[in-house]
Design an enzyme around this catalytic site. Structure first.
Site, PDB file in Angstrom:
ATOM      1  N   MET A 110     -14.722  14.012  -0.377  1.00 15.12           N
ATOM      2  CA  MET A 110     -14.828  15.279   0.344  1.00 15.12           C
ATOM      3  C   MET A 110     -14.751  15.128   1.859  1.00 15.12           C
ATOM      4  SD  MET A 110     -14.909  17.620  -1.854  1.00 15.12           S
ATOM      5  CE  MET A 110     -15.289  17.973  -3.573  1.00 15.12           C
ATOM      6  N   GLU A 111     -15.098  13.958   2.375  1.00 15.96           N
ATOM      7  CA  GLU A 111     -15.043  13.729   3.832  1.00 15.96           C
ATOM      8  C   GLU A 111     -14.633  12.288   4.087  1.00 15.96           C
ATOM      9  OE1 GLU A 111     -18.504  14.696   6.094  1.00 15.96           O
ATOM     10  OE2 GLU A 111     -18.950  16.480   4.912  1.00 15.96           O
ATOM     11  N   ASN A 112     -13.625  12.104   4.925  1.00 16.15           N
ATOM     12  CA  ASN A 112     -13.231  10.779   5.386  1.00 16.15           C
ATOM     13  C   ASN A 112     -12.323  10.952   6.586  1.00 16.15           C
ATOM     14  OD1 ASN A 112     -10.771   8.427   4.747  1.00 16.15           O
ATOM     15  ND2 ASN A 112     -12.862   7.769   5.149  1.00 16.15           N
TER      16      ASN A 112
END
Length: 485
Positions: free
Chosen positions: A328-330
Site C-alpha cells: 500500500m505504501e512504498n
C-alpha cells in the site's frame, strides 16, 4: 470524458494524471470528520461529503481505475477527542463501526477494496507516546498500547459488520494496512542479535498483525512489557489483555494484508539498562543502526535498502499463513529541499524495490498489488510540505497549485505498461528518456513565477486600471456637462 458533477476541476485534472500514468488502481482515504462532523452517525451526516466521494469514485471507475479506499488515516473528528479522549476510550470502536457502515452503505456498491486503518502503529505511537502527531499526548509506555488495543477492536468490528451485512451483496474485501521497516540482525551468527531482530519485527508488524491472524499479541511483546512493568513496580502489565471472547472475535478479521514499507535497519541487542522511564522504545531492548554505505535519500530516517523489502514480504507471507498481500505504501522523498524534477534517486529506488518485490513473488509471496507513495507532493503530517514524495511536483506557492511531472513519471509509466522489467538495455533506455524530460519541465517550472506575475497583472492590475479609466471618464464627463449648463 464526462465528469461527475461534484468533484472539482483540480480533482478532474488529477484523474487525468492517473490515466497518463496508466495505473489500474488508486488508493485514497476518506475523511471521517468530513462525512460525520461530530464523529457520530446518529447526530449528523454531511451529504455534500458523501456526494464528493461518490463522484470521485464514479470518475475513477469511468477511467477504468479501481478505487482502494482507506476508512481512517489518522484524522479523528475533534469532538470525539474532546468528549471521549479519542482512542484512549474503547467507545471509539463502536463509533468507528458506525462510520464504516455508513461508508459501506454509501460507496460499497462500487468500492470492492477497503482498508480499515492505515499505519495504526504510527498513529498510536506519535499521537499517544511521543506527541508528534494529533492529539499530541505523551502518555509514555501506556497511551500507545491502550490506543492500539482499541484500534484493533475497532478494525474487528468493522470487518464483522461488512462480513455479516454487506459482503453477500457487495462481494468486496476488507483488510488493514500496516507499515514496517525490515530489521536485519547485525551479526547473523549471534543468537542475541537474531532475537533482537525478531523482537523488532514483532513490536512493529506483529503488534497489529498477530491479533488479527493469530488472536493475540506476540508472546515476546507480552513477555518483555510484562517483565518491565513488574520491574517498574506495577501490578499489571502496561500491555492490555484481550479476553478469550475478544481473541476469538478478532482472529481472522482480514481478507488481505496491506503492507507499507520504505527502508531497513540493522538491529542488535541493547546490553545496557535504560535509565529512562517506561516507553515503547525501551520495552523493545534493542538498538537500530544504519549502514553508512546505504544511499541516503535526504530524509534522516530514509535509506534505500531494496533487499530488505523482499525479506519483509517473505516474513509476512510465512508468519501469517500465506495471506494475499497488497503493498500500500512504498516510495522515496525529495532528496533536496529545492525544486528538482530530475529525481533520478527515486527512479533508482523504484527500480530496486520493485525488482525485490518481483523476486518475492517468485519466492512464493502472494502479492496482489503495488501502490507507490505517492501521486502528488502533499502534506506529510509534522513534516508539512517539505518532504516531497510525489511523482508530480506541486507548486504550493501558486494559488492554483500547478502540477509538473518529475522524471520518475515517465519511468514508472513504463514499468506499469511492461508490468515489470523486460531486459536491462530497454530499462536503461527508459531511464535516459525519463531524464530527457527534466530540462523542459524545469524550464516550465522556472517560468512559473513570471507567469504568476503576469496572471496577477491580468487579474488585478488590468481590471483596476480599467475601473480607474471609467471613473476618470465619468468625472470628466460630469465636469463637461456642468460647464455647458
Amino acid at each position: 470524458m464526462k465528469w461527475a458533477g461534484g468533484i472539482t476541476s483540480v480533482v478532474q485534472e488529477d484523474i487525468i494524471l492517473l490515466r497518463e500514468l496508466h495505473v489500474n488502481h488508486y488508493r485514497f482515504s476518506l475523511s471521517w470528520p468530513r462525512l460525520l462532523p461530530t464523529g457520530i452517525r446518529a447526530e449528523q451526516v454531511n451529504k455534500k461529503g458523501i456526494e464528493f466521494y461518490s463522484d470521485l469514485i464514479d470518475a475513477l471507475l469511468s477511467s477504468n481505475i479501481t478505487p482502494i479506499v482507506t476508512l481512517h488515516h489518522w484524522d479523528l473528528p475533534q469532538l470525539l477527542q474532546v468528549k471521549y479522549g479519542g482512542w484512549q476510550n474503547v467507545s471509539m470502536a463502536n463509533y468507528f463501526r458506525d462510520y464504516a457502515n455508513l461508508c459501506f452503505e454509501a460507496f460499497g456498491d462500487r468500492v470492492k477494496h477497503w482498508i480499515t486503518f492505515s499505519d495504526p502503529r504510527a498513529m498510536a505511537e506519535k499521537g499517544y507516546e511521543t506527541g508528534h502527531h494529533a492529539p499530541g499526548l505523551k502518555l509514555r509506555g501506556t497511551g500507545l498500547y491502550k490506543a492500539a488495543h482499541h484500534i484493533i477492536k475497532a478494525h474487528a468490528k468493522a470487518w464483522h459488520s461488512y462480513n455479516t451485512t454487506w459482503r453477500s451483496k457487495q462481494q468486496g474485501l476488507v483488510g488493514i494496512s500496516l507499515n514496517c521497516d525490515w530489521g536485519e540482525p547485525v551479526d547473523i551468527s549471534n543468537p542475541k542479535d537474531l532475537e533482537a531482530a525478531e523482537r523488532y519485527l514483532q513490536f512493529c508488524l506483529g503488534w497489529f498483525a498477530n491479533p488479527i491472524y493469530a488472536g493475540d499479541y506476540p508472546q515476546v511483546m507480552k513477555d518483555y512489557i510484562g517483565r518491565k512493568s513488574a520491574e517498574q513496580g506495577l501490578e499489571m502489565s502496561r500491555l492490555p489483555v484481550f479476553s478469550l471472547q475478544e481473541k476469538s472475535y478478532i482472529k481472522g478479521t482480514s481478507d488481505f494484508l496491506g503492507l507499507g514499507h520504505f527502508t531497513t535497519r540493522y538491529i542488535t541487542e541493547r546490553n545496557y539498562p535504560s535509565r529512562q522511564g517506561p516507553s515503547y522504545q525501551n520495552d523493545r531492548d534493542l538498538i537500530e543502526l544504519v549502514d553508512p554505505n546505504w544511499p541516503d535519500l535526504g530524509s534522516k530516517w530514509l535509506y534505500s535498502v531494496p533487499w530488505g523489502f523482499r525479506r519483509l514480504l517473505n516474513f509476512a507471507q510465512t508468519q501469517y499463513g500465506d495471506p494475499p498481500i497488497y503493498v500500500m505504501e512504498n516510495g522515496a522523498s525529495q532528496k533536496f529541499h529545492c525544486t528538482q524534477l530530475c529525481d533520478e534517486w527515486r527512479i533508482q529506488y523504484l527500480k530496486g524495490y520493485i525488482n525485490e518485490m518481483l523476486k518475492a513473488i517468485k519466492d512464493g509471496a502472494n502479492i496482489k498489488g503495488y501502490t507507490s507513495w505517492s501521486l502528488l507532493d502533499k502534506f506529510e503530517w509534522e513534516k508539512g510540505y517539505s518532504d516531497r514524495y510525489g511523482f508530480y511536483y506541486v507548486e504550493f506557492n501558486d494559488r492554483n497549485k500547478p502540477r509538473y511531472p518529475k522524471a520518475s513519471v515517465q519511468y514508472y509509466k513504463k514499468i506499469i505498461i511492461a508490468n515489470g522489467f523486460p531486459n536491462p538495455r530497454e530499462v536503461e533506455s527508459w531511464y535516459l528518456k525519463a531524464l530527457e524530460t527534466c530540462s523542459i519541465n524545469n524550464q516550465m517550472l522556472a517560468a512559473e513565477p513570471l507567469l504568476s506575475h503576469m496572471q496577477m497583472v491580468t487579474e488585478i492590475v488590468v481590471p483596476t486600471v480599467c475601473s480607474l479609466c471609467v471613473l476618470i471618464t465619468a468625472v470628466l464627463l460630469m465636469l463637461l456637462l456642468r460647464r455647458q449648463s
